[in-house]
Design an enzyme around this catalytic site. Structure first.
Site, PDB file in Angstrom:
ATOM      1  N   ALA A  66     -30.455 -15.988 -27.780  1.00 43.11           N
ATOM      2  CA  ALA A  66     -28.992 -15.885 -27.828  1.00 43.11           C
ATOM      3  C   ALA A  66     -28.355 -17.239 -28.177  1.00 43.11           C
ATOM      4  O   ALA A  66     -27.592 -17.361 -29.141  1.00 43.11           O
ATOM      5  CB  ALA A  66     -28.497 -15.409 -26.465  1.00 43.11           C
TER       6      ALA A  66
ATOM      7  N   GLU B  93     -22.955 -12.814 -19.638  1.00 34.87           N
ATOM      8  CA  GLU B  93     -23.736 -13.990 -19.234  1.00 34.87           C
ATOM      9  C   GLU B  93     -25.201 -13.623 -19.056  1.00 34.87           C
ATOM     10  O   GLU B  93     -25.532 -12.610 -18.425  1.00 34.87           O
ATOM     11  CB  GLU B  93     -23.180 -14.524 -17.906  1.00 34.87           C
TER      12      GLU B  93
ATOM     13  N   LYS C  24     -20.479 -19.353 -11.863  1.00 35.42           N
ATOM     14  CA  LYS C  24     -19.602 -19.311 -13.048  1.00 35.42           C
ATOM     15  C   LYS C  24     -18.177 -18.935 -12.609  1.00 35.42           C
ATOM     16  O   LYS C  24     -17.194 -19.476 -13.111  1.00 35.42           O
ATOM     17  CB  LYS C  24     -20.121 -18.292 -14.061  1.00 35.42           C
TER      18      LYS C  24
ATOM     19  N   TYR D 277       0.862  -1.185   0.000  1.00 42.16           N
ATOM     20  CA  TYR D 277       0.000   0.000   0.000  1.00 42.16           C
ATOM     21  C   TYR D 277       0.895   1.230   0.000  1.00 42.16           C
ATOM     22  O   TYR D 277       2.031   1.172  -0.472  1.00 42.16           O
ATOM     23  CB  TYR D 277      -0.922  -0.134   1.241  1.00 42.16           C
TER      24      TYR D 277
HETATM   25  N1  LIG Z   1     -26.908 -26.003 -21.809  1.00 42.25           N
HETATM   26  C1  LIG Z   1     -26.301 -24.859 -21.964  1.00 42.25           C
HETATM   27  O1  LIG Z   1     -25.068 -24.764 -21.980  1.00 42.25           O
HETATM   28  C2  LIG Z   1     -27.095 -23.620 -22.134  1.00 42.25           C
HETATM   29  C3  LIG Z   1     -28.451 -23.615 -21.990  1.00 42.25           C
HETATM   30  N2  LIG Z   1     -29.143 -22.451 -22.175  1.00 42.25           N
HETATM   31  C4  LIG Z   1     -30.574 -22.506 -21.952  1.00 42.25           C
HETATM   32  O2  LIG Z   1     -31.248 -22.133 -23.136  1.00 42.25           O
HETATM   33  C5  LIG Z   1     -32.388 -21.381 -22.816  1.00 42.25           C
HETATM   34  C6  LIG Z   1     -32.369 -20.058 -23.555  1.00 42.25           C
HETATM   35  O3  LIG Z   1     -31.283 -19.263 -23.131  1.00 42.25           O
HETATM   36  P1  LIG Z   1     -30.886 -17.915 -23.920  1.00 42.25           P
HETATM   37  O4  LIG Z   1     -30.763 -18.184 -25.373  1.00 42.25           O
HETATM   38  O5  LIG Z   1     -29.728 -17.358 -23.197  1.00 42.25           O
HETATM   39  O6  LIG Z   1     -32.160 -17.016 -23.637  1.00 42.25           O
HETATM   40  P2  LIG Z   1     -32.918 -15.983 -24.585  1.00 42.25           P
HETATM   41  O7  LIG Z   1     -33.869 -15.281 -23.714  1.00 42.25           O
HETATM   42  O8  LIG Z   1     -31.946 -15.178 -25.368  1.00 42.25           O
HETATM   43  O9  LIG Z   1     -33.716 -16.913 -25.615  1.00 42.25           O
HETATM   44  C7  LIG Z   1     -34.734 -17.784 -25.249  1.00 42.25           C
HETATM   45  C8  LIG Z   1     -35.635 -17.988 -26.462  1.00 42.25           C
HETATM   46  O10 LIG Z   1     -36.506 -19.073 -26.178  1.00 42.25           O
HETATM   47  C9  LIG Z   1     -37.807 -18.701 -26.566  1.00 42.25           C
HETATM   48  N3  LIG Z   1     -38.801 -19.454 -25.836  1.00 42.25           N
HETATM   49  C10 LIG Z   1     -39.140 -19.355 -24.542  1.00 42.25           C
HETATM   50  N4  LIG Z   1     -40.164 -20.187 -24.257  1.00 42.25           N
HETATM   51  C11 LIG Z   1     -40.458 -20.831 -25.398  1.00 42.25           C
HETATM   52  C12 LIG Z   1     -41.413 -21.811 -25.747  1.00 42.25           C
HETATM   53  N5  LIG Z   1     -42.274 -22.278 -24.859  1.00 42.25           N
HETATM   54  N6  LIG Z   1     -41.420 -22.273 -27.031  1.00 42.25           N
HETATM   55  C13 LIG Z   1     -40.559 -21.803 -27.939  1.00 42.25           C
HETATM   56  N7  LIG Z   1     -39.636 -20.855 -27.662  1.00 42.25           N
HETATM   57  C14 LIG Z   1     -39.594 -20.378 -26.416  1.00 42.25           C
HETATM   58  C15 LIG Z   1     -37.858 -17.201 -26.262  1.00 42.25           C
HETATM   59  O11 LIG Z   1     -38.922 -16.554 -26.970  1.00 42.25           O
HETATM   60  C16 LIG Z   1     -36.495 -16.753 -26.729  1.00 42.25           C
HETATM   61  O12 LIG Z   1     -36.462 -16.417 -28.104  1.00 42.25           O
HETATM   62  C17 LIG Z   1     -32.415 -21.268 -21.291  1.00 42.25           C
HETATM   63  O13 LIG Z   1     -33.217 -22.282 -20.769  1.00 42.25           O
HETATM   64  C18 LIG Z   1     -30.991 -21.507 -20.896  1.00 42.25           C
HETATM   65  O14 LIG Z   1     -30.874 -22.069 -19.617  1.00 42.25           O
HETATM   66  C19 LIG Z   1     -28.537 -21.283 -22.532  1.00 42.25           C
HETATM   67  C20 LIG Z   1     -27.187 -21.231 -22.674  1.00 42.25           C
HETATM   68  C21 LIG Z   1     -26.357 -22.388 -22.430  1.00 42.25           C
HETATM   69  C1  LIG Z   2     -25.601 -22.854 -18.888  1.00 40.01           C
HETATM   70  C2  LIG Z   2     -26.025 -21.494 -19.075  1.00 40.01           C
HETATM   71  O1  LIG Z   2     -25.215 -20.607 -19.240  1.00 40.01           O
HETATM   72  C3  LIG Z   2     -27.439 -21.200 -19.100  1.00 40.01           C
HETATM   73  O2  LIG Z   2     -28.252 -22.103 -18.971  1.00 40.01           O
HETATM   74  O3  LIG Z   2     -27.775 -20.013 -19.253  1.00 40.01           O
HETATM   75 MG   LIG Z   3     -26.056 -18.663 -19.245  1.00 41.43          MG
END
Ligand SMILES: NC(=O)C1=CN([C@@H]2O[C@H](COP(=O)(O)OP(=O)(O)OC[C@H]3O[C@@H](n4cnc5c(N)ncnc54)[C@H](O)[C@@H]3O)[C@@H](O)[C@H]2O)C=CC1
Ligand SMILES: CC(=O)C(=O)O
Ligand SMILES: [Mg+2]
Length: 472
Positions: A271, A210, A168, A113
């Site tokens: 996303a 994230e 994370k 420091y």
């Molecule tokens: N296994 C993994 O490594 C990962 C899993 N995920 C999962 O994927 C999902 C989406 O995450 P993001 O893309 O970050 O979110 P986001 O919010 O960017 O996209 C989610 C999309 O899913 C759609 N959606 C929601 N309910 C729906 C339904 N009943 N039918 C059809 N489409 C529907 C939404 O309208 C939106 O366009 C989450 O459940 C997240 O936990 C996301 C990132 C990594």
């Molecule tokens: C694994 C992850 O990043 C998610 O489900 O959003």
């Molecule tokens: Mg995530």
């Protein structure tokens, strides 16, 4: 009764009158209701009374509540306390900061420091690059969220997002020795997020975005990539796409299908869904059909979300329209990045032979593995408690380890592809089967292989500002 929100593990403190009930009877009673006693701690004993903490796990949600409700049926047994092990693990948060060297006397104090620290500050002022050698910058990543798309829980805000971001940060440290800070911003305004991240960037060697919802996440990442000289990586897009690609290469080998011939349904065009589709297109998948809340995305329609118009113009060559159920008929691969429980067994039964189902929504997959185990070729989820975990945890620690070590200015497509190939190469053809298409996050080979492959890709594409000794 306290809700366990689907929890599968609990500690019950029971007071037992040993004249009325023997411990063996209590254990059998819990076992008959699906509870597995994995630990017993004796808290107190006296002549007829014994108090014990029983750590119980169950395989299905709801069983814990049933066990707790039935305890009064046991004569002489009183339920004193219920602790949720997961909540206990989160008490006070999951990480802390600790100094690398102790401060034991005034001499130490004046060096870490004031006054001596001033000389170090001025050296950095003279040559900003020295921030990499004289501060935590070279090994530190900010895990930044606005709480707008946390797992599949939706827009739960920055306070509720913290446990995921702390998690994370733990994974960064445990798997790749990267020091990561969870930062949850109390704003969902694109410009304010960009400004805030730029303002904190001096202390970080990289930014891991994230759980920021689409379409804002695309502009935030794009702008920051151009406006900062450190890697900016939206984990839900690119981390997920890297692992998905590695998992799909492996699963296709298991079912003996080729990437150029499969029909893929992607559900959830946010996303993660968009980034995964992009990597599949680049890998040679010709037929992708995207489905979101309004059904199949088609170029015959105009959407408010600009990314959906872009997406529809590059996918669905047959201009299909309709529901998720209609999209599923005859598909070879389902990739779910949407919401829990939206896929039915009948939908999977309508797919082509040996279907690949990657139900990656967290924490609840689009369909649970046990519902379709007997009719799928390969099944994967994003969770740690089933085989074949396709989750970005396999990517972000290793890819940032590499980017920090070679001081990359960005994480480019070549580096992502190298990361995916390193994951896929971590499983040999002999090891691969329908329950083992992807290595575990605990497989220590993965981060090492990924680091090597990603550094080589960074050097080959001239984004490395430093050549690690072993590559000189
Ligand atoms: N296994 C993994 O490594 C990962 C899993 N995920 C999962 O994927 C999902 C989406 O995450 P993001 O893309 O970050 O979110 P986001 O919010 O960017 O996209 C989610 C999309 O899913 C759609 N959606 C929601 N309910 C729906 C339904 N009943 N039918 C059809 N489409 C529907 C939404 O309208 C939106 O366009 C989450 O459940 C997240 O936990 C996301 C990132 C990594
Ligand atoms: C694994 C992850 O990043 C998610 O489900 O959003
Ligand atoms: Mg995530």
């Amino acid at each position: 009764m306290k809700s366990f929100m689907g929890g599968k593990s609990v500690i019950l403190r029971l007071e037992m009158d040993t004249e009325k009930t023997k411990f063996g009877e209590v254990a059998a009673f819990i076992g008959q209701r699906g509870g597995d006693i994995v630990a017993i701690d004796v808290i107190q004993t006296s002549k007829n009374i014994t108090v014990r903490d029983l750590t119980i796990t169950v395989s299905e949600s709801g069983q814990i509540e049933k066990i707790i409700e039935s305890i009064p049926q046991l004569p002489g047994v009183k339920l004193v306390n219920i602790s949720d092990r997961t909540f206990l693990l989160h008490l006070g948060g999951k990480i802390s900061v600790s100094p690398k060297t102790p401060i034991q006397n005034r001499d130490d104090l004046s060096r870490v420091y004031t006054p001596d620290v001033a000389r170090v500050c001025l050296a950095i002022k003279e040559d900003q690059k020295k921030a990499y050698s004289l501060t935590i910058k070279r090994n530190t990543v900010a895990v930044v969220s606005d709480g707008s798309a946390v797992l599949g829980l939706g827009n739960i805000g920055p306070y509720a997002a913290m446990p995921v971001m702390e998690g994370k940060a733990m994974l960064f440290k445990q798997f790749a020795d990267v020091d990561a800070f969870p930062i949850c911003l109390d704003t969902q305004d694109t410009e304010e997020i960009i400004r805030s991240i730029k303002a904190i960037a001096p202390g970080f060697g990289g930014i891991n975005l994230e759980d920021i919802s689409s379409p804002r996440c695309f502009e935030i990442e794009e702008r920051l990539r151009h406006e900062l000289d450190i890697p900016v990586f939206h984990d839900d897009q690119h981390g997920t796409a890297v692992v998905l690609y590695a998992g799909l290469i492996s699963a296709l080998k298991v079912v003996n299908k080729s990437i150029g011939n499969v029909r893929v349904v992607v559900c959830g065009i946010g996303a993660a869904g968009i980034a995964c589709s992009k990597i599949l297109m680049a890998a040679g998948v010709k037929e992708i059909v995207g489905v979101d809340r309004e059904g199949i995305l088609t170029a015959d329609r105009e959407y408010e979300n600009p990314m959906w118009n872009w997406y529809a113009s590059r996918t669905n060559p047959g201009r299909k329209s309709g529901t998720l159920q209609e999209a599923m008929v005859g598909a070879d691969v389902f990739i779910g990045l949407s919401a829990g429980g939206i896929l039915k067994r009948e939908d999977v039964a309508s797919m082509a032979s040996d279907p690949i189902v990657f139900a990656m929504a967290n924490p609840t997959p689009e369909i649970m593995p046990q519902e379709v185990e007997d009719i799928v070729g390969v099944m994967a989820t994003g969770r740690s408690d089933f085989p074949n975990q396709i989750n970005n945890v396999l990517c972000f620690p290793g890819i940032f380890r590499a980017a920090l070590d070679c001081r990359a200015t960005e994480i480019n497509e070549e580096m992502k592809l190298a990361a995916a190939e390193a994951i896929a190469d971590s499983i040999s053809d002999e090891e691969r089967d329908r329950f083992y298409i992807i290595p575990s996050p605990f497989n220590t080979k993965v981060v090492k292989k990924m680091r090597d492959a990603v550094i080589k890709a960074a050097l080959a594409t001239n984004v490395a500002r430093r050549v690690p000794r072993e590559y000189r």
